[in-house]
Scaffold this active site. Structure first.
Site, PDB file in Angstrom:
ATOM      1  N   GLU A 166      10.846 -15.284  -1.166  1.00 15.06           N
ATOM      2  CA  GLU A 166      10.506 -14.493  -0.259  1.00 15.06           C
ATOM      3  C   GLU A 166       9.516 -13.251  -0.605  1.00 15.06           C
ATOM      4  OE1 GLU A 166      11.148 -14.898   3.164  1.00 15.06           O
ATOM      5  OE2 GLU A 166       9.650 -13.254   2.944  1.00 15.06           O
ATOM      6  N   LYS A 221       6.753 -15.782  -7.836  1.00 14.65           N
ATOM      7  CA  LYS A 221       7.559 -14.819  -7.380  1.00 14.65           C
ATOM      8  C   LYS A 221       7.648 -14.011  -8.354  1.00 14.65           C
ATOM      9  CE  LYS A 221      10.463 -12.277  -4.732  1.00 14.65           C
ATOM     10  NZ  LYS A 221      10.246 -11.671  -3.730  1.00 14.65           N
ATOM     11  N   CYS A 277      14.095  -5.284  -6.757  1.00 13.39           N
ATOM     12  CA  CYS A 277      13.275  -6.583  -7.232  1.00 13.39           C
ATOM     13  C   CYS A 277      12.431  -6.318  -8.532  1.00 13.39           C
ATOM     14  CB  CYS A 277      12.383  -7.032  -6.081  1.00 13.39           C
ATOM     15  SG  CYS A 277      13.131  -7.650  -4.876  1.00 13.39           S
TER      16      CYS A 277
HETATM   17  C1  UDX Z   1       8.984  -5.513  -3.377  1.00 13.57           C
HETATM   18  C2  UDX Z   1       7.714  -6.468  -3.192  1.00 13.57           C
HETATM   19  O1  UDX Z   1       6.574  -5.725  -2.283  1.00 13.57           O
HETATM   20  C3  UDX Z   1       8.046  -7.547  -2.156  1.00 13.57           C
HETATM   21  O2  UDX Z   1       6.784  -8.416  -2.021  1.00 13.57           O
HETATM   22  C4  UDX Z   1       9.172  -8.412  -2.711  1.00 13.57           C
HETATM   23  O3  UDX Z   1       9.568  -9.432  -1.937  1.00 13.57           O
HETATM   24  C5  UDX Z   1      10.212  -7.623  -2.995  1.00 13.57           C
HETATM   25  O4  UDX Z   1       9.808  -6.320  -3.837  1.00 13.57           O
HETATM   26  P1  UDX Z   1      10.324  -3.601  -1.946  1.00 13.57           P
HETATM   27  O5  UDX Z   1      11.000  -3.593  -3.169  1.00 13.57           O
HETATM   28  O6  UDX Z   1      10.911  -3.754  -0.579  1.00 13.57           O
HETATM   29  O7  UDX Z   1       9.308  -4.989  -1.976  1.00 13.57           O
HETATM   30  O8  UDX Z   1       9.184  -2.558  -1.777  1.00 13.57           O
HETATM   31  P2  UDX Z   1       7.650  -2.080  -2.232  1.00 13.57           P
HETATM   32  O9  UDX Z   1       7.048  -1.672  -0.971  1.00 13.57           O
HETATM   33  O10 UDX Z   1       7.229  -3.248  -3.058  1.00 13.57           O
HETATM   34  O11 UDX Z   1       7.875  -0.851  -2.969  1.00 13.57           O
HETATM   35  C6  UDX Z   1       8.609  -0.947  -4.278  1.00 13.57           C
HETATM   36  C7  UDX Z   1       8.699   0.377  -4.864  1.00 13.57           C
HETATM   37  O12 UDX Z   1       7.472   0.908  -5.333  1.00 13.57           O
HETATM   38  C8  UDX Z   1       9.015   1.537  -4.008  1.00 13.57           C
HETATM   39  O13 UDX Z   1       9.957   2.380  -4.813  1.00 13.57           O
HETATM   40  C9  UDX Z   1       7.970   2.225  -3.630  1.00 13.57           C
HETATM   41  O14 UDX Z   1       8.362   3.624  -3.224  1.00 13.57           O
HETATM   42  C10 UDX Z   1       6.901   2.262  -4.711  1.00 13.57           C
HETATM   43  N1  UDX Z   1       5.629   2.369  -4.617  1.00 13.57           N
HETATM   44  C11 UDX Z   1       4.968   1.342  -3.630  1.00 13.57           C
HETATM   45  C12 UDX Z   1       4.689   3.339  -4.994  1.00 13.57           C
HETATM   46  O15 UDX Z   1       5.287   4.169  -5.547  1.00 13.57           O
HETATM   47  N2  UDX Z   1       3.572   3.406  -4.606  1.00 13.57           N
HETATM   48  C13 UDX Z   1       2.850   2.350  -4.101  1.00 13.57           C
HETATM   49  O16 UDX Z   1       1.779   2.522  -3.675  1.00 13.57           O
HETATM   50  C14 UDX Z   1       3.717   1.416  -3.245  1.00 13.57           C
END
Ligand code: UDX
Length: 466
Positions: A166, A221, A277
């Site tokens: 996913e 993944k 993740c």
């Molecule tokens: C992530 C992956 O994006 C997703 O594809 C996978 O299935 C699960 O892990 P998620 O953990 O829900 O999803 O959030 P994501 O939007 O990826 O952000 C992860 C972290 O990175 C957050 O703490 C976010 O604040 C940080 N982040 C993200 C940044 O600091 N800067 C960014 O530009 C983007």
């Protein structure tokens, strides 16, 4: 599963969990009480629940009825034993596979939905194939189909294993599921692959449904998350350099993001990545690399996580140093505790490490978050709130409040840790007049109106701004 039920009204989807309280929450008549906060999820559940989406603790019966079983259990990093700190703990996957093996009837397609180390499908297959033998079914290679049972006996118990990782991100889960960049299906059994593809085919363009072998699917993944996390560590590394040199990370991100090979997304500097993740999956990748003797590759990925921790420590340290080298007894407003906006999830949230460091320095933290419950913050910080604001204490203390304005009242600093939309439009004159002077804004997400904050008399530090 809710989105599958929504898009495929002819398919009965049953979610099972051993945790009765959690199932009860999913069955709560008030959709506002669902256990996961996710924009749009309540509407989807509201449309399908009781129609073709069911939540129950009757695990065995649901497995026996199912044509397809999705294993969606958690796979945290092991905390002890072999591979502690890096390898995934597969005990729940194994237990689920055993339960499926015991309870399934006829032919069952077992789909790995949890993120798993490469070659876990092999373990699942071995467990399932073992049960085929016990059930008297033929033992097809790699757990493939074996249609013939004993003459006159019950139909053979047979299994096919698929990997279907996913890729949704929290906060945008429903949108990501309804409009996925791709759906990945790994496996060998063409009929099983076709069956799962047909489900997604109800709303996903067939060109976006990718088929690979099992191991590629599992590894993709981990790799996708490793690349995304690496991007965050890279932009934060450059952000630190921007602060030192007088460059501006927003301008740099815009300039490099215009290169179509790099692209503009996922280039926001911040407190470091959190969530369930990224860290887990990278550490898993590190473990796999080491396992296969690829030490240089392991060290390479390990550094992405090490840098992320450094970024969090750096934020706490610079808050202390700007506040004259001590925050003992000082009131610090912390805006945002979730690991990102639009979720109540705090797993690996940078706020945890940053707040713990500030508590260690003796600060009194006044925390505001749109969705995170006090009980969760208590668990994350390892201590209960203490609203009495006892003044100078060695241990620090914290409390949670309902509005940003309450958080900043009497505070020496406001620290923005989560990019909740409400923090973009804070009333800086009102905030400044409620704070103790000299007052600081530490915008660790670079989302506030820093010009207005300066205008209102605050001193401002913003991530990645020289
Ligand atoms: C992530 C992956 O994006 C997703 O594809 C996978 O299935 C699960 O892990 P998620 O953990 O829900 O999803 O959030 P994501 O939007 O990826 O952000 C992860 C972290 O990175 C957050 O703490 C976010 O604040 C940080 N982040 C993200 C940044 O600091 N800067 C960014 O530009 C983007």
């Amino acid at each position: 599963m809710a989105v599958i039920a929504d898009r495929c009204p002819h398919i009965q989807v049953t979610l099972v969990d051993l945790n009765a309280a959690r199932i009860a929450a999913w069955n709560d008549p008030d959709l506002a009480n669902l256990p996961v906060y996710e924009p749009g999820l309540g509407e989807v559940v509201g449309r399908c629940r009781g129609r073709n989406l069911h939540f129950t603790t009757e695990v065995d019966a649901a497995i026996a009825r199912a044509d397809m079983v999705f294993l969606s259990v958690n796979t945290p990093t092991k905390t002890r034993g072999l591979g502690a700190g890096q390898a995934s703990d597969l005990r729940w996957i194994e237990a689920s596979a055993r339960q499926v093996a015991a309870q399934a009837t006829g032919h069952t397609i077992v789909v790995e939905k949890s993120t798993l180390p490469v070659r876990t499908a092999e373990t699942i297959k071995q467990i399932l194939v073992g049960s085929q033998r016990l059930a008297g079914g033929a033992n097809g290679a790699g757990g493939a189909r074996c249609p013939e049972g004993e003459p006159g006996g019950p139909p053979a118990k047979t299994f096919s294993v698929l990997s279907n990782p996913e890729f949704l991100a929290e906060g945008t889960a429903i949108r990501d599921l309804e409009h996925p960049d791709r759906v990945l299906i790994g496996g060998e059994d063409p009929e099983a692959i076709a069956a799962l593809s047909a489900i997604y085919g109800h709303w996903v363009d067939p060109e976006r449904i990718l088929h690979t072998n099992l191991w590629s699917s599992e590894l993709s993944k981990l790799t996708a998350n490793a690349f995304l996390a690496q991007r965050i560590s890279s932009i934060n590394a450059v952000g630190a350099l921007c602060e030192a040199t007088g460059a501006d990370i927003t301008e740099v991100a815009q300039a490099i993001g215009a290169d179509s090979r790099i692209g503009p997304k996922f280039l926001a500097a911040g407190p470091g990545f959190g969530g369930s993740c990224f860290q887990k999956d990278i550490l898993n990748l590190v473990y796999l690399c080491r396992h296969y003797g690829l030490d240089a590759a392991a060290t390479y990925w390990e550094q992405v996580v090490a840098f992320n921790s450094w970024q969090q420590q750096r934020i706490a340290r610079l808050v202390v140093s700007r506040l004259f080298g001590t925050v003992s007894g000082k009131r610090l407003a912390v805006l945002g505790f979730a690991f990102k906006a639009d979720t109540n999830d705090t797993r690996e949230s940078p706020a945890i490490a940053i707040c713990r460091d500030l508590l260690e320095e003796g600060a009194h933290l006044v925390i505001h978050d749109q969705k995170v419950a006090t009980s969760q913050i208590t668990a994350d910080l390892g201590r209960p709130p203490d609203g009495s604001d006892r003044g100078f204490t060695e241990d620090g203390s914290w409390q949670q409040v309902d509005t940003p304005l309450e958080a900043v009242t009497g505070a020496d600093a406001v620290i923005v840790l989560t990019e909740w939309a409400a923090y973009r439009t804070l009333d800086w004159p009102a905030i400044a007049s409620a704070m103790r002077r000299p007052a600081w804004l530490f915008d660790v997400r670079d989302i506030t109106d820093t010009a207005a904050a300066r205008q209102a008399g605050l001193q401002v530090w913003s991530v990645g701004k020289g």
